[in-house]
Scaffold this active site. Structure first.
Site, PDB file in Angstrom:
ATOM      1  CB  ALA A 174      -0.922  -0.011   1.212  1.00 20.57           C
ATOM      2  CB  ALA A 175       3.111   2.400  -2.656  1.00 20.24           C
ATOM      3  CB  ALA A 176      -0.972   6.039  -2.416  1.00 23.09           C
TER       4      ALA A 176
ATOM      5  CE  LYS B 268       4.405   3.854   6.238  1.00 21.85           C
ATOM      6  NZ  LYS B 268       3.426   4.929   5.890  1.00 21.85           N
TER       7      LYS B 268
ATOM      8  CG  ASP C  71      -7.405  -6.736  -3.658  1.00 22.89           C
ATOM      9  OD1 ASP C  71      -6.705  -6.453  -2.668  1.00 22.89           O
ATOM     10  OD2 ASP C  71      -8.547  -7.223  -3.563  1.00 22.89           O
TER      11      ASP C  71
ATOM     12  CB  CYS D 151      -1.879   4.714  11.645  1.00 19.81           C
ATOM     13  SG  CYS D 151      -3.223   4.615  10.439  1.00 19.81           S
TER      14      CYS D 151
END
Length: 669
Positions: free
Chosen positions: A360-362, A366, A411, A487
């Site tokens: 999950a890059a956006a 990171k 996905d 988070c």
């Protein structure tokens, strides 16, 4: 007249020469007397002492004397040197008196002057002798210094004990006072009072004071217990007051109450009301932190290094220019990024020339940090499922000068099929979560989360983590690691997910490499997790002054795959019947290869029955209704049909679910 002659003779001829002649002898006698005393002190174990500076002064005075000075001043200096000189001078005076030269009646004037001088001499001698006596006392007390120090230590210990007793007594008195005055100072509101409060707008000062009093009572409930109230009543009242004062729903405040004691919970809630410090990360592909700090300081930005644990972070206190629109930002010298987002990448510790996946890059904070640590070597797959977020991801990659990254839109659960299993060295999974650790950024979390939503997130996180583990190659020479982070503060999204992965895959928890943070829960209420979960790390706003975060690092030990959730469902359906043998499968394959028989046939042969194994249940039911009663096949063959059909249905159902999920995701986008 005779009197005057004798007076002149005594003053000039006899008295001064005697004093001059006896002066060196007295000094010599004094030195001889002091030497054996010093030797005796050394033999007795006393500390050796140097000759005092007074003796040096005496020698200097004796050498620098002028013969033209008065004899009485010389006598005063010599008299100050020692008591032996005074005794000798007194003997000389007696001899003079016996000769008729020193009687007080004849020499009243001169003797008066000499007596005055003698008085001065005695005063000086006493002062010097007292000084030397002090030195001798110090030399003698040196041997008893250890005992004196021991006495001082005992006295200090006694003083400390007395102070500790006084503090304890003061605390006891305070507790007694609070206990006596507790009934009058605070009590829980009655139902009628609560109803009146509910009718009107919330009284914030009243709520705040009541919250403080309840927290104070719960901190020492046995002493400060309100009259006629139980702990449960106090806790429930505190929950409702916090929810109404700070704007939380009942579920979230109850979940936080399970995690923290009342005092710490108030600190956490207060920390959520304040914004976290703005932090930026230096892009080491283009600049150094020191150079960037100098440039920003010249632009009017007040900043400092983030902390000792980060070599690239800077914390910004205030700025005269927009920190997200400076020429340095547009040039890609730094990235606006929360301090907590540094932690997963630091735990991943990517190496150069590795293959890494960011599930999950956006928006790319990171990913760009990983690329900077790899120095633009190797290969990074930056995946993002939501199409609108791909724009920010690609823009940040270009701005930061990253050239080793491939952006993809899948996905995360399908990535093992796209990229291949056992194909990468490390995987970073910053999983989508409820966001209960970043309430300061998004206050809608206070009222929007529920237990059902937490369960949905936990289910999704388990699937993503299993997919991430499947992508990693356990035989990688430099890698084989998976970092999972959220988070969120909820145990269901953190420790429970990791514990599930430990049971389903051949992985082990390893240390994250982060020197700070609190250890994860090994047990929570009725749950008992794997003992190695104490290697995970939790970060809280009120403790570490950053967003709430959870970080865990897994090491893949073997490429052998255990049963996943889908496999569990399949096994649950197949377990109802026996496992098919190889002979049954061979017969089913033969039936598929043979040509079909027309349906109008009055009687069904074995070939037609075998052919029906590959068809759906509806066609089978129609055939069964048309078939005759006497021609029913044996029970064993019916079981064979059910087994093969169940397998086909399971595979079809999986494909339909996947297609439906893809269509839903596209419609949402």
């Amino acid at each position: 007249m005779v009197l005057t002659r004798s007076k002149k003779r005594v003053a000039k001829s006899q008295t001064p020469p005697l004093k001059r002649a006896e002066k060196p002898q007295a000094l010599a006698l004094k030195r001889k007397a002091e030497k054996p005393q010093a030797l005796a002190l050394k033999k007795g174990g006393a500390k050796s002492q140097k000759t005092p500076p007074l003796k040096k002064q005496k020698k200097e005075v004796f050498v620098e004397e002028d013969p033209s000075e008065d004899d009485e001043e010389e006598v005063s200096d010599d008299a100050a040197a020692s008591t032996d000189v005074e005794s000798e001078e007194s003997d000389v005076g007696e001899e003079e008196g016996s000769n008729g030269l020193g009687s007080s009646g004849f020499f009243s004037d001169d003797d008066g002057e000499e007596n005055d001088d003698d008085d001065g001499e005695e005063l000086l001698g006493d002062d010097f002798l007292e000084g030397s006596g002090d030195e001798e006392e110090h030399s003698g007390s040196g041997s008893d210094s250890d005992s004196d120090e021991g006495d001082i230590e005992k006295e200090s210990k006694l003083i400390d004990e007395e102070e500790a007793k006084e503090e304890e007594d003061a605390k006891a008195e305070l507790l007694d006072f609070n206990k006596e005055a507790g009934d009058d100072a605070f009590r829980l509101p009655t139902e009628e009072e609560l109803e009146e409060e509910a009718r009107g707008p919330p009284d914030l000062p009243l709520l705040q004071s009541r919250i403080k009093e309840i927290v104070r009572a719960l901190s020492n409930f046995s002493v400060l217990r309100p009259n006629g109230a139980s702990r449960k009543d106090c806790v429930e009242q505190l929950k409702s007051d916090i929810a109404s004062y700070y704007g939380y729903n009942s579920f979230l405040i109850g979940a936080l109450f399970e995690l923290f004691p009342p005092v710490e919970l108030m600190e956490l809630v207060e920390a959520f009301e304040k914004q976290r410090p703005t932090s930026i990360r230096t892009n080491t592909l283009k600049t150094r932190r020191r150079d960037l700090a100098d440039v920003l300081l010249n632009r009017g930005v007040n900043l400092d290094p983030l902390s000792k644990w980060s070599k690239v972070g800077l914390v910004v206190y205030d700025s005269q220019v927009p920190i997200g629109a400076t020429p340095e930002y547009l040039s890609g010298f730094y990235m606006l990024q929360g301090a907590s987002s540094f932690l997963p990448v630091m735990a991943l510790a990517p190496q150069e020339n590795e293959r890494i996946v960011d599930v999950a890059a956006a928006p790319g904070g990171k990913t760009t940090y990983v690329a900077a640590l790899m120095k633009n070597t190797g290969l990074i797959f930056a995946n993002e499922m939501k199409v609108p977020r791909l724009k920010s991801l690609t823009a940040n990659l270009h701005r930061m000068g990253v050239t080793n990254t491939i952006v993809c839109n899948y996905d995360g659960r399908e990535l093992p099929k796209v990229l291949g299993e056992k194909s990468v060295d490390r995987v970073l999974l910053d999983a989508p979560c409820s966001g209960t650790g970043v309430i300061s950024k998004d206050e809608s979390v206070k009222v929007s989360k529920s237990l059902e939503e937490i369960k949905k997130f936990a289910h999704l996180q388990k699937q993503l983590l299993l997919a991430a583990i499947d992508m990693v190659d356990a035989t990688s020479k430099t890698g084989g690691f998976i970092v999972y982070s959220t988070c969120s503060l909820m145990v269901a999204e953190n420790e429970a997910v990791i514990d599930y992965a430990l049971k389903k895959r051949s992985v082990q928890l390893v240390k994250t490499g982060l020197d700070f943070g609190q250890d994860g829960f090994v047990r929570f209420r009725e749950h008992r997790f794997h003992p190695s979960l104490n290697k995970t790390k939790r970060f809280y706003p009120h403790v570490h002054n950053m967003d709430g975060f959870f970080v865990a690092k897994l090491k893949k030990m073997s490429n052998m795959k255990q049963a996943s959730e889908d496999d569990d469902e399949a096994l649950g359906t197949v377990d109802e019947a026996d496992v098919p043998s190889s002979d049954d499968e061979a017969e089913a394959m033969e039936g598929m290869e043979k040509p079909s028989v027309p349906k109008k046939q009055p009687k069904k042969t074995k070939e037609s029955k075998e052919e029906g194994l590959a068809k759906s249940k509806e066609s089978k039911k129609g055939k069964k209704s048309k078939s005759k009663k006497g021609e029913d096949p044996p029970k064993i063959k019916k079981q064979r049909k059910n087994r093969t059909e169940m397998r086909m249905e399971i595979s079809q159902a999986r494909e339909e679910k996947r297609r439906a999920m893809r269509e839903k995701s596209k419609e949402k986008q």
